[in-house]
Design a protein around this motif. Structure first.
Motif, PDB file in Angstrom:
ATOM      1  N   GLY A 183      -0.600  -3.082   3.157  1.00  0.00           N
ATOM      2  CA  GLY A 183      -1.361  -2.123   2.367  1.00  0.00           C
ATOM      3  C   GLY A 183      -1.510  -0.818   3.122  1.00  0.00           C
ATOM      4  O   GLY A 183      -1.023  -0.685   4.251  1.00  0.00           O
ATOM      5  N   VAL A 184      -2.166   0.151   2.496  1.00  0.00           N
ATOM      6  CA  VAL A 184      -2.322   1.467   3.110  1.00  0.00           C
ATOM      7  C   VAL A 184      -3.790   1.759   3.375  1.00  0.00           C
ATOM      8  O   VAL A 184      -4.661   1.409   2.571  1.00  0.00           O
TER       9      VAL A 184
ATOM     10  N   GLU B 134      -6.089   4.188   3.033  1.00  0.00           N
ATOM     11  CA  GLU B 134      -6.459   5.435   2.379  1.00  0.00           C
ATOM     12  C   GLU B 134      -7.439   5.150   1.258  1.00  0.00           C
ATOM     13  O   GLU B 134      -7.640   3.995   0.875  1.00  0.00           O
TER      14      GLU B 134
ATOM     15  N   GLY C 101      -7.416   2.237  -1.338  1.00  0.00           N
ATOM     16  CA  GLY C 101      -6.437   1.273  -0.862  1.00  0.00           C
ATOM     17  C   GLY C 101      -7.000  -0.126  -0.683  1.00  0.00           C
ATOM     18  O   GLY C 101      -8.182  -0.303  -0.378  1.00  0.00           O
TER      19      GLY C 101
ATOM     20  N   LEU D  99      -6.280  -3.709   1.477  1.00  0.00           N
ATOM     21  CA  LEU D  99      -5.586  -4.270   2.621  1.00  0.00           C
ATOM     22  C   LEU D  99      -5.649  -5.788   2.568  1.00  0.00           C
ATOM     23  O   LEU D  99      -6.693  -6.372   2.263  1.00  0.00           O
TER      24      LEU D  99
ATOM     25  N   LYS E 195      -7.536   7.451   4.717  1.00  0.00           N
ATOM     26  CA  LYS E 195      -7.014   8.805   4.546  1.00  0.00           C
ATOM     27  C   LYS E 195      -7.558   9.428   3.259  1.00  0.00           C
ATOM     28  O   LYS E 195      -7.608   8.789   2.213  1.00  0.00           O
TER      29      LYS E 195
ATOM     30  N   ARG F   9      -7.721  11.617  -0.096  1.00  0.00           N
ATOM     31  CA  ARG F   9      -6.741  11.926  -1.147  1.00  0.00           C
ATOM     32  C   ARG F   9      -7.212  13.089  -2.008  1.00  0.00           C
ATOM     33  O   ARG F   9      -8.402  13.382  -2.097  1.00  0.00           O
TER      34      ARG F   9
ATOM     35  N   LEU G 176      -1.591   1.422  -5.733  1.00  0.00           N
ATOM     36  CA  LEU G 176      -1.420   1.075  -4.315  1.00  0.00           C
ATOM     37  C   LEU G 176      -1.287  -0.440  -4.147  1.00  0.00           C
ATOM     38  O   LEU G 176      -0.554  -0.910  -3.272  1.00  0.00           O
TER      39      LEU G 176
ATOM     40  N   LYS H  37       2.183  -1.931  -4.434  1.00  0.00           N
ATOM     41  CA  LYS H  37       3.095  -1.686  -3.312  1.00  0.00           C
ATOM     42  C   LYS H  37       2.940  -2.703  -2.170  1.00  0.00           C
ATOM     43  O   LYS H  37       3.752  -2.732  -1.249  1.00  0.00           O
ATOM     44  N   ILE H  38       1.899  -3.522  -2.231  1.00  0.00           N
ATOM     45  CA  ILE H  38       1.622  -4.469  -1.154  1.00  0.00           C
ATOM     46  C   ILE H  38       2.645  -5.609  -1.146  1.00  0.00           C
ATOM     47  O   ILE H  38       2.886  -6.240  -2.177  1.00  0.00           O
TER      48      ILE H  38
END
Length: 297
Positions: free
Chosen positions: A48-49, A51, A54, A56, A112, A114, A285, A288-289
């Motif tokens: 994960g990211v 941000e 996000g 994780l 992060k 956004r 997001l 994308k994991i």
């Protein structure tokens, strides 16, 4: 030191060589054992990211303890754990993993920042800006049901296996976007909107348990919530029909409902949302994991 008195010169050399070889093997054995102990120290593996919005997903040895800012996170029988960040989260978090030997590893995580799509619209009628009292009352009841469902956490680990899109449609709305009517900020959008036709099949993005199905919520219309384990849930809005009921277990890819135009909408579509308890996560997001398949300590 070994003693070699009373031996011939040749015998002494042979005995001394044997002694050195034995000492070397013992030293190597000690070094290898020390390496093995060091290699068993916990490590942090995440997918994960880091941000805003996000999610994780982590994996560690089953006997370890995982904490986030000193708060213990649930750990599955396979060593899976998860947590996420809200839309505007700017805090720093200490993720720590410790084992039964007292070994501990830490990682500081700061999501992060956004930039979100902000749409400003002026000239909106005051009658639109001020909701009907009955609508507010009904909406409060609906919200209570949704919040209650999102407090539930099961031992399922479907969240660790990856997610698929619930519908094969064009994305028309994204997470975090927000409208400002007459200078007044409205609630941000916390899901992914998919264009579709009434009756189009909606699939479970991951396996889970159906926690809620209400066909006629005031704003969101047909509303379904499926929990994927450890407080990770999917919410589906504006549905026209459900093919499952509360309490059912569903598999990833199973058709669970149909796209609709229920509630307050401008047309048929699916609004898909992801939560970690009350933390609103970006579904884009989550898609994308990738699952963590490597061995971990």
């Amino acid at each position: 030191m070994a003693k070699f008195n009373g031996l011939t010169k040749v015998a002494k050399n042979i005995a001394f060589s044997a002694y050195i070889a034995t000492f070397s093997i013992s030293t190597l054995s000690i070094s290898t054992s020390a390496f093995a102990l060091d290699n068993n120290k916990p490590s942090i593996k995440l997918a994960g990211v880091v941000e805003q919005g996000g999610l994780l997903v982590g994996k560690t040895s089953v006997g370890n303890t995982v904490t986030l800012n000193d708060k213990k996170l649930p750990l599955s029988a396979d060593g899976d754990y998860t947590f996420g960040f809200s839309r505007d989260d700017v805090d720093s978090y200490t993720l720590a993993i410790s084992n039964v030997n007292g070994d501990r590893v830490e990682k500081i995580l700061t999501p992060k920042k956004r930039e979100y799509n902000i749409q400003r619209i002026e000239g909106i009628k005051k009658s639109i800006m001020k909701p009907n009292p009955q609508a507010v009352k009904r909406s409060a009841k609906d919200s209570k049901q949704v919040k209650a469902a999102r407090t539930i956490s099961t031992d399922l680990t479907s969240f660790a296996g990856g997610f698929i899109a619930p519908i094969d449609g064009t994305i028309t709305g994204v997470y975090g976007s927000q409208r400002v009517f007459n200078g007044v900020k409205k609630r941000p959008h916390f899901g992914l909107d998919y264009a579709g036709k009434i009756g189009d099949p909606v699939k479970a993005p991951a396996a889970g348990k159906v926690l809620l199905w209400v066909p006629d919520m005031f704003y969101s219309g047909g509303t379904m919530i499926i929990e994927h384990g450890h407080g990770i849930s999917s919410t589906f809005l504006h549905l026209s029909k459900s093919y499952v009921k509360q309490g059912d277990m569903v598999e990833q890819g199973q058709v669970i409902a149909a796209v609709g135009n229920s509630g307050r909408t401008t047309g048929p579509h699916l609004d898909w949302r992801i939560n970690w308890f009350d933390v609103k996560i970006d579904p884009a997001l989550v898609l994308k994991i990738k699952p963590i398949n490597t061995s971990v300590n």
